[in-house]
Scaffold this active site. Structure first.
Site, PDB file in Angstrom:
ATOM      1  N   TYR A   1       0.657  -1.141  -0.136  1.00 39.93           N
ATOM      2  CA  TYR A   1      -0.090  -0.166   0.197  1.00 39.93           C
ATOM      3  C   TYR A   1       0.673   1.203  -0.068  1.00 39.93           C
ATOM      4  CZ  TYR A   1       0.900   0.712   5.066  1.00 39.93           C
ATOM      5  OH  TYR A   1       1.174   0.769   6.186  1.00 39.93           O
TER       6      TYR A   1
ATOM      7  N   HIS B   1     -29.825   9.580  -0.152  1.00 37.57           N
ATOM      8  CA  HIS B   1     -29.657   9.821  -1.531  1.00 37.57           C
ATOM      9  C   HIS B   1     -29.538  11.031  -2.271  1.00 37.57           C
ATOM     10  CE1 HIS B   1     -30.479   8.526  -5.924  1.00 37.57           C
ATOM     11  NE2 HIS B   1     -31.255   9.697  -5.834  1.00 37.57           N
TER      12      HIS B   1
END
Length: 469
Positions: A186, A448
């Site tokens: 990473y 949303h």
């Protein structure tokens, strides 16, 4: 110099050490913390924070670069884009400095005494600290070892000159034209991607069959795809062998590499970034003066971070994997409360881990393979290609994946790969810590349009009734 006595002594002011000291001070424990460098440790000074600053700058530069010449699908055009890395580094250093001051201020606010210098154990209750004004002796009822970790140096590629660690990479004043990265974990890929976005020709050399081997191949596929789009050359099954002072056409340095088919090649590089892991700092502070049981190269601890010696605790990277700042912070807070007389132990269901590549990787809990080893599972996956918010951010690659027991639907693990998924780590960790079942996640109303809806949809998919795919 007058001897200091205290109830709690913390050796190392990294994330684990300073959090431990602050919490202990808040609880009224007489606390001293010793640090040789600046407060914040590796994470704040030469790790987590500066690397994320550089990664963000690289992301912004790549965005505006795509706008040059009218190539942006957003309809935004600019004449050209330039990057002054020295100015970027100065901005990064400013952030680090502000945070350094913030940590120091918090320690003082909690009435923690700060001693600047290098601590060495004299015995299990006493340390000597080499300060600028002499040797300070500190005696403590309880001692916490929080000495952290350091980059692993390869004997055939010692740090110096063109061979650098992540520390030097985060302080470069100019973008190298050619960058070789040894190690496809990473750290190597985070920095490799950043420099590729800033214009470097990056080559990653990884000895294992694939990069980011700690993650499953399905999760890393979007990252590998993005590496190719950025022009990053990835050599897997390849071994770095050393440094040649004669690069291509006899100019500059080169990395000697043995390829997967046994051939020896030279990878031209202005800088060679070695990121093959980190090792615990167990030398130089008197480990030989005390009697601690070890777990390999790490200090062995129990579920309360106690070592084999009464009155000595250890936390963070020096105690082993996962070598994550937030793990150390949680351990430090727990120890402070134990020393203050509270009943605490280490009982974490999940420690989220984030890889800040492009796209980002996020894992919490068990992988599908680890979960299957325990029994039958249900797995639900929802792609960001079907997520409205991801579409509007030009971030359709990736997905959210939920792994649960098949019998009672207890969630065992959650993973995601995608643009900005690091910010979902709190939701993933909370779900696992609270013992959520698929129905809990599916029945929670998610705002949303957000990428977080993918979490709910993945749970719905595992239950067999996803709504948007």
């Amino acid at each position: 110099m007058k001897e200091i006595s205290c109830k709690l002594l913390v050796i190392g002011a990294g994330p684990g050490g300073y959090v431990c000291a602050i919490r202990a001070g808040q609880l009224g424990v007489d606390t001293v913390i010793v640090e040789a460098g600046k407060p914040g440790g590796t994470c704040l000074n030469v790790g987590c924070i500066p690397s994320k600053a550089l990664i963000h700058a690289a992301e912004e530069f790549e965005k505006v670069s795509h706008m040059a010449g009218g190539k942006s699908p957003l309809g935004i055009s600019i004449a050209s884009a330039t990057l002054d890395l020295a100015r970027t580094i100065a901005w990064k250093d400013g952030i680090v400095s502000r945070l350094n001051s913030g940590v120091s201020g918090l320690l003082k606010k909690a009435k923690v005494k700060i001693v600047q210098g290098w601590a060495t154990f004299r015995d299990g209750k006493t340390v000597e600290v080499e300060t600028e004004t002499g040797v300070q002796v500190i005696r403590a009822e309880t001692i916490v070892i929080a000495t952290g970790s350091a980059p692993v140096e390869l004997p055939f590629l010692p740090f110096g000159g063109s061979v650098i660690s992540s520390t030097e990479a985060l302080a470069l004043s100019a973008v190298p034209k050619k960058l070789a990265v040894v190690g496809g974990g990473y750290i190597g890929l985070e920095l490799g991607v950043a420099f590729a976005k800033m214009g470097a020709k990056v080559t990653v050399v990884e000895a294992l069959p694939r990069v980011l081997a700690q993650y499953d191949a399905e999760l890393t596929r979007p990252v590998v795809k993005r590496l190719a789009e950025l022009g990053v050359e990835v050599m897997t099954g390849a071994k770095a062998k050393g440094l040649s002072t004669q690069g291509q056409a006899g100019k500059g340095d080169a990395l000697l590499v043995e390829t997967s088919d046994g051939k020896n090649v030279k990878v031209a590089a202005d800088k060679i970034l070695v990121t093959v892991g980190r090792k615990p700092v167990t030398e130089g502070w008197g480990l030989d003066q005390i009697d601690l049981n070890m777990a390999g190269k790490f200090i062995r601890i129990d579920d309360q971070c106690r070592t084999s010696m009464r009155g000595i605790f250890a936390i963070g990277d020096v105690t082993g994997e996962p070598m994550l700042a937030h793990r150390a912070m949680a351990q430090g807070e727990m120890i402070a409360e134990i020393v203050a007389g509270h009943k605490r132990n280490w009982d974490k269901r999940a420690i989220p881990a984030v890889c800040f590549t492009d796209p980002e990787l996020l894992t919490a809990g068990l992988s599908p393979e680890e979960a299957r080893a325990l029994g039958e599972v249900k797995i639900g996956m929802f792609p960001f290609a079907a997520n409205g918010r991801a579409m509007t951010k030009l971030g359709e690659d990736g997905f959210v994946r939920v792994v649960a027991r098949a019998d009672n639907h207890l969630v065992l693990g959650i993973q995601a790969v995608g643009q900005g998924v690091s910010e979902l780590s709190a939701a993933f960790g909370l779900a696992l810590e609270m013992g959520a079942r698929l129905e809990d996640i599916a029945g929670t109303i998610h705002a949303h349009p957000t990428q977080g809806e993918g979490f709910q949809e993945a749970a719905l998919k595992a239950l067999g009734h996803a709504l948007h795919i």
